[in-house]
Design a protein around this motif. Structure first.
Motif, mmCIF file in Angstrom:
data_model
loop_
_atom_site.group_PDB
_atom_site.id
_atom_site.type_symbol
_atom_site.label_atom_id
_atom_site.label_comp_id
_atom_site.label_asym_id
_atom_site.label_seq_id
_atom_site.Cartn_x
_atom_site.Cartn_y
_atom_site.Cartn_z
ATOM 1 N N LEU A 22 -45.470 -66.379 18.851
ATOM 2 C CA LEU A 22 -44.489 -66.566 18.415
ATOM 3 C C LEU A 22 -43.043 -65.857 18.344
ATOM 4 C CD1 LEU A 22 -44.214 -67.823 14.987
ATOM 5 C CD2 LEU A 22 -44.479 -66.062 13.964
ATOM 6 N N PRO A 23 -43.084 -64.397 19.295
ATOM 7 C CA PRO A 23 -41.491 -63.928 19.429
ATOM 8 C C PRO A 23 -40.942 -64.624 20.597
ATOM 9 C CG PRO A 23 -43.847 -62.412 19.363
ATOM 10 C CD PRO A 23 -44.583 -63.768 19.210
ATOM 11 N N GLU A 24 -41.927 -65.239 21.367
ATOM 12 C CA GLU A 24 -40.752 -66.532 22.393
ATOM 13 C C GLU A 24 -40.067 -67.298 21.523
ATOM 14 O OE1 GLU A 24 -43.677 -68.233 24.890
ATOM 15 O OE2 GLU A 24 -45.077 -65.570 25.328
ATOM 16 N N GLN A 25 -40.573 -67.867 20.430
ATOM 17 C CA GLN A 25 -39.958 -68.408 19.725
ATOM 18 C C GLN A 25 -38.507 -68.332 19.062
ATOM 19 O OE1 GLN A 25 -41.271 -71.131 20.938
ATOM 20 N NE2 GLN A 25 -43.051 -70.213 21.797
ATOM 21 N N ILE A 26 -38.325 -67.074 18.442
ATOM 22 C CA ILE A 26 -37.313 -66.557 17.777
ATOM 23 C C ILE A 26 -36.919 -64.882 18.480
ATOM 24 C CG2 ILE A 26 -36.595 -65.615 15.071
ATOM 25 C CD1 ILE A 26 -39.670 -66.099 14.308
ATOM 26 N N ASP A 27 -35.319 -65.505 18.466
ATOM 27 C CA ASP A 27 -35.106 -63.851 19.109
ATOM 28 C C ASP A 27 -34.962 -62.629 18.071
ATOM 29 O OD1 ASP A 27 -33.571 -65.836 20.276
ATOM 30 O OD2 ASP A 27 -31.702 -66.247 19.281
ATOM 31 N N LYS A 28 -35.339 -61.920 19.242
ATOM 32 C CA LYS A 28 -35.272 -60.353 18.747
ATOM 33 C C LYS A 28 -34.254 -59.432 17.843
ATOM 34 C CE LYS A 28 -38.538 -57.026 18.959
ATOM 35 N NZ LYS A 28 -39.079 -56.644 20.135
ATOM 36 N N ASP A 29 -32.688 -60.234 17.980
ATOM 37 C CA ASP A 29 -31.599 -59.461 17.523
ATOM 38 C C ASP A 29 -31.571 -61.002 15.694
ATOM 39 O OD1 ASP A 29 -31.048 -61.779 18.217
ATOM 40 O OD2 ASP A 29 -29.253 -61.324 19.235
ATOM 41 N N GLN A 30 -32.598 -61.377 15.578
ATOM 42 C CA GLN A 30 -32.438 -62.052 14.703
ATOM 43 C C GLN A 30 -33.227 -61.545 13.316
ATOM 44 O OE1 GLN A 30 -34.176 -66.212 16.277
ATOM 45 N NE2 GLN A 30 -31.644 -67.036 15.671
ATOM 46 N N LYS A 31 -32.192 -61.529 11.697
ATOM 47 C CA LYS A 31 -33.393 -60.909 11.105
ATOM 48 C C LYS A 31 -34.119 -62.200 10.057
ATOM 49 C CE LYS A 31 -30.666 -57.718 7.835
ATOM 50 N NZ LYS A 31 -30.013 -57.050 6.866
ATOM 51 N N VAL A 32 -35.253 -61.927 9.992
ATOM 52 C CA VAL A 32 -36.643 -62.520 9.322
ATOM 53 C C VAL A 32 -36.429 -63.323 8.351
ATOM 54 C CG1 VAL A 32 -38.060 -64.157 10.238
ATOM 55 C CG2 VAL A 32 -37.446 -63.696 11.429
ATOM 56 N N LEU A 33 -36.209 -64.488 7.899
ATOM 57 C CA LEU A 33 -37.168 -63.957 5.662
ATOM 58 C C LEU A 33 -38.621 -64.976 5.963
ATOM 59 C CD1 LEU A 33 -36.925 -63.266 3.148
ATOM 60 C CD2 LEU A 33 -35.546 -65.876 3.107
ATOM 61 N N LEU A 34 -39.193 -64.145 5.726
ATOM 62 C CA LEU A 34 -40.930 -64.996 5.811
ATOM 63 C C LEU A 34 -40.983 -65.214 4.307
ATOM 64 C CD1 LEU A 34 -43.363 -65.174 7.138
ATOM 65 C CD2 LEU A 34 -43.964 -62.779 5.848
ATOM 66 N N ILE A 35 -41.092 -66.937 4.557
ATOM 67 C CA ILE A 35 -41.667 -67.604 2.310
ATOM 68 C C ILE A 35 -42.650 -68.279 2.842
ATOM 69 C CG2 ILE A 35 -40.830 -69.396 1.159
ATOM 70 C CD1 ILE A 35 -37.892 -68.995 3.152
ATOM 71 N N TYR A 36 -43.845 -67.469 1.665
ATOM 72 C CA TYR A 36 -45.106 -68.148 1.184
ATOM 73 C C TYR A 36 -44.952 -68.201 0.334
ATOM 74 C CZ TYR A 36 -45.380 -63.123 0.131
ATOM 75 O OH TYR A 36 -44.937 -61.887 -0.183
ATOM 76 N N GLY A 37 -45.885 -68.543 0.193
ATOM 77 C CA GLY A 37 -46.300 -69.417 -1.619
ATOM 78 C C GLY A 37 -47.451 -68.778 -2.649
ATOM 79 N N GLY A 38 -48.776 -68.679 -2.583
ATOM 80 C CA GLY A 38 -49.238 -68.307 -3.535
ATOM 81 C C GLY A 38 -50.212 -67.051 -3.605
ATOM 82 N N GLY A 39 -50.486 -66.736 -1.684
ATOM 83 C CA GLY A 39 -51.052 -65.267 -1.508
ATOM 84 C C GLY A 39 -52.151 -65.971 -0.777
ATOM 85 N N SER A 40 -52.383 -67.296 -0.427
ATOM 86 C CA SER A 40 -53.452 -67.566 0.126
ATOM 87 C C SER A 40 -54.153 -67.393 1.695
ATOM 88 C CB SER A 40 -53.255 -69.045 0.509
ATOM 89 O OG SER A 40 -52.305 -69.610 1.503
ATOM 90 N N ILE A 41 -51.838 -66.532 2.145
ATOM 91 C CA ILE A 41 -51.749 -66.386 3.857
ATOM 92 C C ILE A 41 -52.760 -64.658 4.019
ATOM 93 C CG2 ILE A 41 -50.213 -67.961 3.671
ATOM 94 C CD1 ILE A 41 -47.894 -65.175 3.582
#
Length: 386
Positions: A22-41
Motif C-alpha cells: 500500500l505505501p508504494e501506491q500512495i504518496d507520503k505527502d497526500q492526506k488520505v481519507l479512509l472510507i468504509y462501511g458498517g464495520g466488518s473491516i
C-alpha cells in the motif's frame, strides 16, 4: 463484431499480504481519507492492517457507508473532504463502499449546480479526486471499472454513472478477508457477478466468438465454484476464484465489441429503493422474467447459453430455451436466493409504480435493441408472481 475501444488503467494487487504494498501506491505527502462501511473491516483485521501499512501518513476516516450507498451519506464525506483538504481517497470494503467513493471523488470537485445531477441528469464528470481500493467482498466488479450506483433516500431513486475519471488507481484484492463474510453476502456476490456477465452476453449474436467464450468461461466457473464457496467462505482457493470472476465480469473485457443490456439492473434498482431488497436478490427475481418475456428475441443466445453453460442440447428449441431459464433459476435458488416477487411479499401494485417511473423518465426503449418498454416491465414483473 462491433467497433470498440478498450481501456482499463487499474493496477491489481491480488492475494495474501498485498496490503504491505500500500505505501508504494500512495504518496507520503497526500492526506488520505479512509472510507468504509458498517464495520466488518474491524472484525476481519483489515482495518488494523491498513492503518499499519499507512503508518506515518496523515489519515482521516469516514465510516457508515450503507450496503446500497446513499447520496446523503456521501455528501457528508464531501463536506469533510473540502473542510480538511483531503488529497486521496481509500475505499476499504465491498462494492457499495467503492461506488460511494467514486461518487464522493467526483462530487468533491464538481463545479455544477448540484452533485446529484451527476446521477439524475448524467452531467459530465470533468475531474475527480484520485482514489484506491482495498476489496474485501467479491460481487460488483467496481474495483476494476469506472462505474457506480448511488441511491437517494429523499426521492427513493437509484441511479448509475460512469466517467473516465473514476477508475481506481489501484485495487488490492483480499480473498482471505472475504472468508469471514456471512453466507447471504456470498450468495449475493455470486448472483451479482453472474448477472453482470448475463447483461453483456445474453443479447444477440454479433460474431464475437472470443467474447462469448470469455463470458461463458466466467459463468461456468461461477457455477463450479459456487457450492464450495457458499458452503465455506473461508475456503481460500474457492473465494479467490469467486473474487477474480467477479472482477473479470465487469472490467470491460467481455463487453468489448458486443451489445449489452442492463434492463434487469434498472428494474432491480427500483425494487431495492422501494422495498429494500438486496441488489443480488432483485437480479435473481428479474432475470428469469426478462428471459421468459423476451425468449423469442433472445432465443439465439439463450440456446447457446443453455448448450455451453448447462450442457442442454436435446429437445426442441422451445424446450431447450425453457430448460436454460429453469437451470438459471435453480442455480440462484441453490444459493438460497428467492426468484419470485411473491416470495418477498411485495404487493403487486409495485408493478405499476415501477412502470410509471420508467415512463416518467422516458425510459421507453431500454435494453439491447430497445426491447424493454414500460409494458414489457409490467409483463416481466407479473411473471414473478406466478
Amino acid at each position: 463484431m462491433e467497433n470498440f475501444e478498450f481501456y482499463n488503467p487499474v493496477k491489481i494487487l491480488f492475494g495474501k499480504d498485498q496490503l504491505k504494498q500500500l505505501p508504494e501506491q500512495i504518496d507520503k505527502d497526500q492526506k488520505v481519507l479512509l472510507i468504509y462501511g458498517g464495520g466488518s473491516i474491524f472484525k476481519n483485521g483489515v482495518y488494523e492492517q491498513v492503518k499499519s501499512a499507512l503508518d506515518g501518513y496523515q489519515v482521516l476516516e469516514f465510516g457508515g457507508i450503507e450496503p446500497n450507498p446513499r447520496y446523503e451519506t456521501a455528501m457528508r464525506a464531501v463536506e469533510l473532504i473540502k473542510t480538511e483538504k483531503v488529497d486521496f481517497l481509500l475505499a476499504v470494503g465491498g462494492g457499495s463502499v467503492i461506488d460511494a467513493t467514486k461518487f464522493i471523488a467526483a462530487a468533491a470537485l464538481y463545479e455544477g449546480e448540484d452533485p446529484w445531477h451527476i446521477l439524475s441528469r448524467r452531467k459530465e464528470v470533468k475531474a475527480a479526486l484520485p482514489f484506491g481500493v482495498v476489496l474485501t467482498l467479491p460481487a460488483t466488479g467496481s474495483e476494476m471499472n469506472n462505474g457506480a450506483v448511488v441511491s437517494r433516500v429523499e426521492t427513493q431513486e437509484k441511479f448509475a454513472f460512469s466517467s473516465p475519471n473514476t477508475f481506481p488507481q489501484f485495487s488490492v484484492l483480499l480473498p482471505d478477508a472475504a472468508g469471514t463474510l456471512p453466507k447471504r453476502q456470498v450468495a449475493n456476490g455470486i448472483v451479482d457477478a453472474y448477472a453482470h456477465v448475463l447483461e453483456q452476453y445474453l443479447t444477440y449474436p454479433v460474431n464475437a466468438p472470443l467474447q462469448d467464450r470469455f463470458a461463458e468461461s466466467i459463468l461456468q466457473t461461477l457455477v463450479e465454484v459456487a457450492p464450495a464457496v457458499y458452503a465455506n467462505p473461508a475456503d481460500y482457493d474457492a473465494m479467490s476464484t469467486l473474487m477474480w470472476c467477479a472482477t473479470m465480469a465487469l472490467n470491460g473485457l467481455i463487453g468489448s465489441g458486443v451489445p449489452d443490456d442492463w434492463a434487469t439492473h434498472l428494474i432491480g434498482h427500483e425494487l431495492t429503493v422501494l422495498h429494500g431488497l438486496d441488489h443480488g436478490q432483485t437480479l435473481a427475481v428479474v432475470f428469469p422474467g426478462i428471459f421468459r418475456v423476451l425468449k423469442e428475441e433472445k432465443k439465439a443466445k439463450l440456446l447457446k447459453y443453455g448448450a455451453r453453460v448447462w450442457g442442454i442440447r436435446e429437445g426442441s428449441e422451445e424446450e431447450r430455451v425453457e430448460a436454460a431459464i429453469n437451470r438459471t433459476e435453480e442455480f440462484f435458488r441453490s444459493l438460497d436466493v428467492k426468484t419470485k416477487l411473491s416470495e418477498y411479499h411485495i404487493p403487486e401494485e409495485t408493478i405499476e409504480v415501477i412502470a410509471q417511473r420508467f415512463e416518467s423518465r422516458r425510459w421507453t426503449a431500454i435494453g439491447d435493441r430497445g426491447l424493454v418498454t414500460p409494458d414489457v416491465v409490467r409483463k416481466v414483473l407479473a411473471t414473478q408472481y406466478k
